[in-house]
Design a protein around this motif. Structure first.
Motif: not given
Ligand SMILES: Nc1ncnc2c1ncn2[C@@H]1O[C@H](COP(=O)(O)OP(=O)(O)O)[C@@H](O)[C@H]1O
Ligand SMILES: [Mg+2]
Length: 280
Positions: A87-90, A95-96, A98-106, A141-142
């Motif tokens: 529901q909320d992936p927050y 939180p530390h 950025d979006a690119q690294h969050i997606v690059a991790e998997p 958070h941004e």
């Protein structure tokens, strides 16, 4: 070809039978909505699919393999193939990063060693879910709720899943944002042949993204069929009640997501106008 076949699934929390003899199947490239009131057992089924919880009976056959009896070791190489969007992936977005690294991790977890390749692929995925390139260097958070949900979807896609399990993935979003996300999901499915299990308490939103619906009440499926049939001719009294609370789904069925949004927004506006008229 069947991708997922759930048969006689039973999940208990102690004495409480949250899922009681549930069976359904999903073809590769197909889409099934699991709809029911809060507490009907939807999330429990989702948790059983990704084996966050072990069923007490039944089988979950994914691409020919029964996941319920696999050892952890044999399950591990399959895990990436079923991805959940919540529901909320927050909570699940670091939180530390950025979006690119969050997606690059998997992508790194999948064994891609080149950082450049990972970053490029992450940027492509974020683009696919409709985020601008300025999003790449921003942190969770941004972003707004709808944007965070898109990051969650891009991250799920980064694992190259066959099956996406979306548990109330759009439920926390307001109507127009919800529609944007539904539209992205519909496009991704059409373009990439993904398979969806779309979980929602709202029968009204499922017409936009799924072909089949299973209606869950107190852990049991009370009605199952094509989305068009269930929305237009609900057989069970419970489904009729869900349908009434889902804001005119008959109007919505078969329409494109953008139109769905307008229909939902119009129905909500009419309803709140009626409510305030009744209150005054
Ligand atoms: N961890 C848990 N422990 C005990 N009971 C639970 C737990 N999680 C869910 N339940 C119960 O199981 C039933 C189904 O819950 P859930 O699968 O979360 O339903 P839904 O997702 O449809 O709202 C509810 O009665 C709920 O109270
Ligand atoms: Mg739930």
């Amino acid at each position: 070809m069947t991708l997922l076949e759930v048969s006689g699934l039973v999940v208990q929390y102690g004495e409480h039978r949250a899922v009681d003899d549930v069976s359904f199947q999903l073809d590769r490239g197909g889409s099934l909505a699991l709809v029911g009131e809060s507490g009907s057992g939807k999330s429990t089924i989702a948790r059983a699919l990704v084996r966050l919880i072990r069923p007490s009976a039944g089988s979950i056959v994914f691409d020919g393999v029964d996941l319920t009896t696999l050892s952890e070791r044999r399950l591990r190489p399959l895990r990436h193939r079923i991805q959940m969007v919540f529901q909320d992936p927050y909570g699940s977005l670091d939180p530390h990063l950025d979006a690119q690294h969050i997606v690059a991790e998997p992508i790194a977890v999948r064994g891609e060693r080149s950082r450049r390749t990972r970053d490029k692929r992450a940027a492509e995925l974020l683009d696919q879910v409709g985020l601008p390139s300025s999003a790449l260097t921003r942190k969770p958070h941004e972003f707004s709720g709808g944007q965070r949900q898109r990051i969650g979807i891009a991250r799920a896609l980064a694992s190259e899943p066959d099956l996406l399990v979306l548990d109330e993935a759009t439920s926390a979003l307001d109507v127009s944002v919800q529609a944007q996300v539904l539209e992205i999901l519909a496009t991704l499915r059409a373009e990439q042949g993904l398979t969806y299990l779309f979980i929602s308490h709202n029968l009204g939103v499922v017409g936009a993204v799924t072909e089949q619906v299973a209606v869950l009440r107190s852990g049991q499926i009370v009605e199952q069929g094509t989305t068009a049939d269930v929305l237009q001719r609900p057989q069970h009294e419970y489904t009729q009640r869900l349908r009434r609370s889902a804001l005119e789904p008959a109007l919505i069925s078969g329409r494109k997501p953008r139109e769905v949004v307008r229909a939902i927004a119009a129905a909500r506006a009419a309803e709140s106008a009626a409510e305030s008229a009744a209150a005054s």
